[in-house]
Design a protein around this motif. Structure first.
Motif, PDB file in Angstrom:
ATOM      1  N   PRO A 152      -3.666  -8.282   5.506  1.00  0.00           N
ATOM      2  CA  PRO A 152      -3.430  -8.788   4.455  1.00  0.00           C
ATOM      3  C   PRO A 152      -5.104  -8.394   3.840  1.00  0.00           C
ATOM      4  CG  PRO A 152      -4.022 -10.338   6.773  1.00  0.00           C
ATOM      5  CD  PRO A 152      -3.445  -9.021   7.015  1.00  0.00           C
ATOM      6  N   GLY A 153      -5.315  -8.539   2.410  1.00  0.00           N
ATOM      7  CA  GLY A 153      -6.663  -7.682   1.654  1.00  0.00           C
ATOM      8  C   GLY A 153      -6.334  -6.717   1.289  1.00  0.00           C
ATOM      9  N   LYS A 154      -4.670  -5.965   1.480  1.00  0.00           N
ATOM     10  CA  LYS A 154      -4.205  -4.620   1.412  1.00  0.00           C
ATOM     11  C   LYS A 154      -2.971  -4.782   0.713  1.00  0.00           C
ATOM     12  CE  LYS A 154      -5.982  -2.408   5.378  1.00  0.00           C
ATOM     13  NZ  LYS A 154      -6.167  -1.111   6.564  1.00  0.00           N
ATOM     14  N   GLU A 155      -2.749  -3.839  -0.155  1.00  0.00           N
ATOM     15  CA  GLU A 155      -1.857  -3.831  -1.096  1.00  0.00           C
ATOM     16  C   GLU A 155      -0.279  -3.384   0.167  1.00  0.00           C
ATOM     17  OE1 GLU A 155      -3.664  -1.611  -5.158  1.00  0.00           O
ATOM     18  OE2 GLU A 155      -1.989  -0.644  -3.898  1.00  0.00           O
ATOM     19  N   ARG A 156       0.779  -3.936  -0.861  1.00  0.00           N
ATOM     20  CA  ARG A 156       1.851  -4.189   0.216  1.00  0.00           C
ATOM     21  C   ARG A 156       2.418  -2.363  -0.262  1.00  0.00           C
ATOM     22  NH1 ARG A 156       7.145  -7.661  -1.286  1.00  0.00           N
ATOM     23  NH2 ARG A 156       5.181  -8.984  -0.800  1.00  0.00           N
ATOM     24  N   GLU A 157       3.192  -1.659   1.167  1.00  0.00           N
ATOM     25  CA  GLU A 157       2.805   0.146   1.531  1.00  0.00           C
ATOM     26  C   GLU A 157       4.088   0.579   2.160  1.00  0.00           C
ATOM     27  OE1 GLU A 157       0.661   1.814   4.418  1.00  0.00           O
ATOM     28  OE2 GLU A 157       1.150   0.138   5.394  1.00  0.00           O
ATOM     29  N   GLY A 158       4.533   1.349   1.603  1.00  0.00           N
ATOM     30  CA  GLY A 158       6.191   1.886   2.413  1.00  0.00           C
ATOM     31  C   GLY A 158       6.414   1.701   3.854  1.00  0.00           C
ATOM     32  N   VAL A 159       6.766   1.376   4.468  1.00  0.00           N
ATOM     33  CA  VAL A 159       7.247   2.134   5.871  1.00  0.00           C
ATOM     34  C   VAL A 159       8.140   3.207   6.128  1.00  0.00           C
ATOM     35  CG1 VAL A 159       7.561   1.042   8.432  1.00  0.00           C
ATOM     36  CG2 VAL A 159       6.164  -0.101   6.596  1.00  0.00           C
ATOM     37  N   SER A 160       9.040   2.452   5.277  1.00  0.00           N
ATOM     38  CA  SER A 160      10.519   3.372   5.870  1.00  0.00           C
ATOM     39  C   SER A 160      11.965   3.287   5.121  1.00  0.00           C
ATOM     40  CB  SER A 160      10.991   2.884   7.690  1.00  0.00           C
ATOM     41  OG  SER A 160      11.812   3.911   7.605  1.00  0.00           O
ATOM     42  N   THR A 189      -0.352  -4.313  12.186  1.00  0.00           N
ATOM     43  CA  THR A 189      -0.492  -5.722  12.338  1.00  0.00           C
ATOM     44  C   THR A 189      -0.476  -6.282  11.196  1.00  0.00           C
ATOM     45  OG1 THR A 189      -1.726  -6.283  13.881  1.00  0.00           O
ATOM     46  CG2 THR A 189      -1.479  -8.113  12.019  1.00  0.00           C
ATOM     47  N   ALA A 190       0.886  -6.493  10.637  1.00  0.00           N
ATOM     48  CA  ALA A 190       0.541  -7.026   9.052  1.00  0.00           C
ATOM     49  C   ALA A 190       2.525  -7.434   8.759  1.00  0.00           C
ATOM     50  CB  ALA A 190       1.566  -5.896   8.015  1.00  0.00           C
TER      51      ALA A 190
END
Length: 125
Positions: free
Chosen positions: A39-47, A89-90
């Motif tokens: 919440p409130g953050k940009e989408r980020e690459g995990v893998s 958490t996301a």
């Protein structure tokens, strides 16, 4: 299409395995990325995993804890998440790109053609 599943509520230190079922395209020709968005953050690459499964990449925050894999016969991708932390958490998304990505390009959301709907992972402290 991509359908992510396996999310849920888990305690800190616990594990979850996410799945991403695919259909409508030839999975063998596609690299697959996992992303997350808190919440409130940009989408980020995990893998990311290459089309053959021979190359994998991980974000710094999950290295050593998460493992990406794929089963091209079952047309399904997996993300094994261990030693989970509250900051994990996301909503987690899987995405497909035709061909393979190299270096840091796998983290760019614009490189991906197909996206799943996301599955929520909540890690309690």
């Amino acid at each position: 299409q991509l359908q992510a599943s396996g999310g849920g509520l888990v305690q800190s230190g616990g594990s979850l395995r996410l799945s991403c079922a695919t259909s409508g395209f030839i999975l063998n020709y596609h690299g697959i990325g996992w992303f997350r968005q808190a919440p409130g953050k940009e989408r980020e690459g995990v893998s990311y995993i290459s089309s053959s499964g021979g190359s994998t990449y991980y974000g710094d925050s999950v290295k050593g804890r998460f493992i990406i894999s794929r089963d091209n016969v079952k047309k399904t991708l997996y993300l094994q998440m261990n030693s989970l932390k509250p900051e994990d958490t996301a909503v987690y998304y899987c995405a497909a790109v035709r061909g393979d990505l190299y270096g840091s390009t796998w983290t760019r959301t614009g490189e991906y053609t197909y996206w799943g709907q996301g599955t929520l992972v909540t890690v309690s402290s």
